[in-house]
Design an enzyme around this catalytic site. Structure first.
Site, PDB file in Angstrom:
ATOM      1  N   GLY A  12       0.822  -1.265   0.484  1.00 12.99           N
ATOM      2  CA  GLY A  12       0.296  -0.018   0.401  1.00 12.99           C
ATOM      3  C   GLY A  12       0.718   1.591   0.128  1.00 12.99           C
ATOM      4  N   ASN A  14       1.384   3.258  -2.434  1.00 15.46           N
ATOM      5  CA  ASN A  14       0.833   4.024  -3.532  1.00 15.46           C
ATOM      6  C   ASN A  14      -0.277   5.057  -2.529  1.00 15.46           C
ATOM      7  OD1 ASN A  14       1.881   4.272  -6.069  1.00 15.46           O
ATOM      8  ND2 ASN A  14       2.222   2.649  -6.450  1.00 15.46           N
ATOM      9  N   LEU A  86      -4.676  -6.959  -7.774  1.00 15.80           N
ATOM     10  CA  LEU A  86      -4.155  -7.559  -8.924  1.00 15.80           C
ATOM     11  C   LEU A  86      -5.351  -8.821  -9.789  1.00 15.80           C
ATOM     12  CD1 LEU A  86      -1.170  -9.011  -6.961  1.00 15.80           C
ATOM     13  CD2 LEU A  86      -0.881  -6.636  -8.316  1.00 15.80           C
ATOM     14  N   ASN A 103      -6.116   2.857 -13.457  1.00 20.05           N
ATOM     15  CA  ASN A 103      -4.885   2.213 -12.561  1.00 20.05           C
ATOM     16  C   ASN A 103      -3.180   2.278 -12.912  1.00 20.05           C
ATOM     17  OD1 ASN A 103      -3.576  -1.010 -11.347  1.00 20.05           O
ATOM     18  ND2 ASN A 103      -3.356  -1.499 -13.435  1.00 20.05           N
ATOM     19  N   HIS A 105       0.149   1.220 -13.810  1.00 19.42           N
ATOM     20  CA  HIS A 105       0.990   0.017 -13.921  1.00 19.42           C
ATOM     21  C   HIS A 105       2.909   0.259 -14.646  1.00 19.42           C
ATOM     22  CE1 HIS A 105       2.107  -4.063 -15.339  1.00 19.42           C
ATOM     23  NE2 HIS A 105       3.197  -3.515 -16.761  1.00 19.42           N
ATOM     24  N   ASP A 146      -4.554  -4.565 -17.923  1.00 18.45           N
ATOM     25  CA  ASP A 146      -4.049  -3.342 -18.948  1.00 18.45           C
ATOM     26  C   ASP A 146      -4.007  -2.682 -20.284  1.00 18.45           C
ATOM     27  OD1 ASP A 146      -2.332  -3.824 -16.089  1.00 18.45           O
ATOM     28  OD2 ASP A 146      -1.284  -5.479 -17.353  1.00 18.45           O
ATOM     29  N   GLU A 175       5.536   6.609  -8.993  1.00 19.72           N
ATOM     30  CA  GLU A 175       4.609   6.258  -9.093  1.00 19.72           C
ATOM     31  C   GLU A 175       3.625   7.541  -7.791  1.00 19.72           C
ATOM     32  OE1 GLU A 175       4.421   1.583  -9.766  1.00 19.72           O
ATOM     33  OE2 GLU A 175       4.923   1.981  -7.654  1.00 19.72           O
TER      34      GLU A 175
END
Length: 200
Positions: A12, A14, A86, A103, A105, A146, A175
């Site tokens: 966690g 992010n 995920l 999202n 990636h 994705d 990120e």
């Protein structure tokens, strides 16, 4: 004010960066953190910010009008952020929150994406392919892994002596720097939605 739900499966970092960013925002607030793992450290991070949390099963996630949908309704969620989550998002959510799920990636999509491509698996694949740069892709979420349209990308050099671990560290910097800001820019001007009707 836009109510944001974060879905997270792991530590966690992010999620924490997002929660910290939105503590003082007038555009949005993190109203809920959901996880598919009861041992996800993201849950502890959310508790530290006073953000409500819940853990759900695969069955609860896949059920239209079920527990996950109810939680989103109860907390008036207008926007969903996947931060190290995920599982593939089911159709009822991608339909109900069309244009409202993002999202991040840890690579430059469309390369090195798809089912099973996450974390160090991505960074190892980038290095093994001899890529000279990698980065992050923030994208819309649809019914395939994705494959949603790209919102934002940022790059970093892949050095000859990089390992999966050192490349991951570079990616984490990107990120944490960009994801919260891009989320805030994306929700700017976005109207709240009627979640009571939206997830049934």
């Amino acid at each position: 004010m836009i109510n944001i739900a974060i879905f997270a499966s792991g530590s966690g970092t992010n999620a924490e960066a997002i929660m910290r960013h939105f503590e003082g925002s007038t555009r949005g607030r993190v109203a809920l953190l959901l996880s598919n793992r009861e041992d996800a450290y993201a849950l502890k991070r959310a508790e530290g910010f006073g953000v409500p949390t819940a853990v759900f099963t695969r069955e609860e996630f896949g059920e239209p009008g079920g527990r996950v949908a109810s939680l989103l309704q109860e907390h008036g969620i207008d926007f969903i952020v996947l931060a190290g989550f995920l599982w593939l998002v089911p159709h009822y959510l991608t339909d109900a929150y069309a244009g409202r799920i993002v999202n991040i990636h840890p690579a430059l999509l469309p390369k090195f994406g798809g089912r099973g491509m996450y974390g160090d698996r991505v960074h190892r694949a980038v290095i093994e392919a001899g890529e000279r740069e990698s980065g992050i892709t923030i994208h819309w979420v649809n019914e395939r892994y994705d494959s949603g349209d790209t919102i934002f990308q940022a790059t970093v050099a892949v050095d000859a002596d990089d390992t999966a671990e050192t490349l991951a560290a570079k990616i984490h910097v990107l990120e944490h720097r960009h994801f919260p800001t891009v989320i805030e820019e994306t929700i700017a001007g976005l109207p709240p939605i009627d979640t009571k009707q939206n997830t049934k």
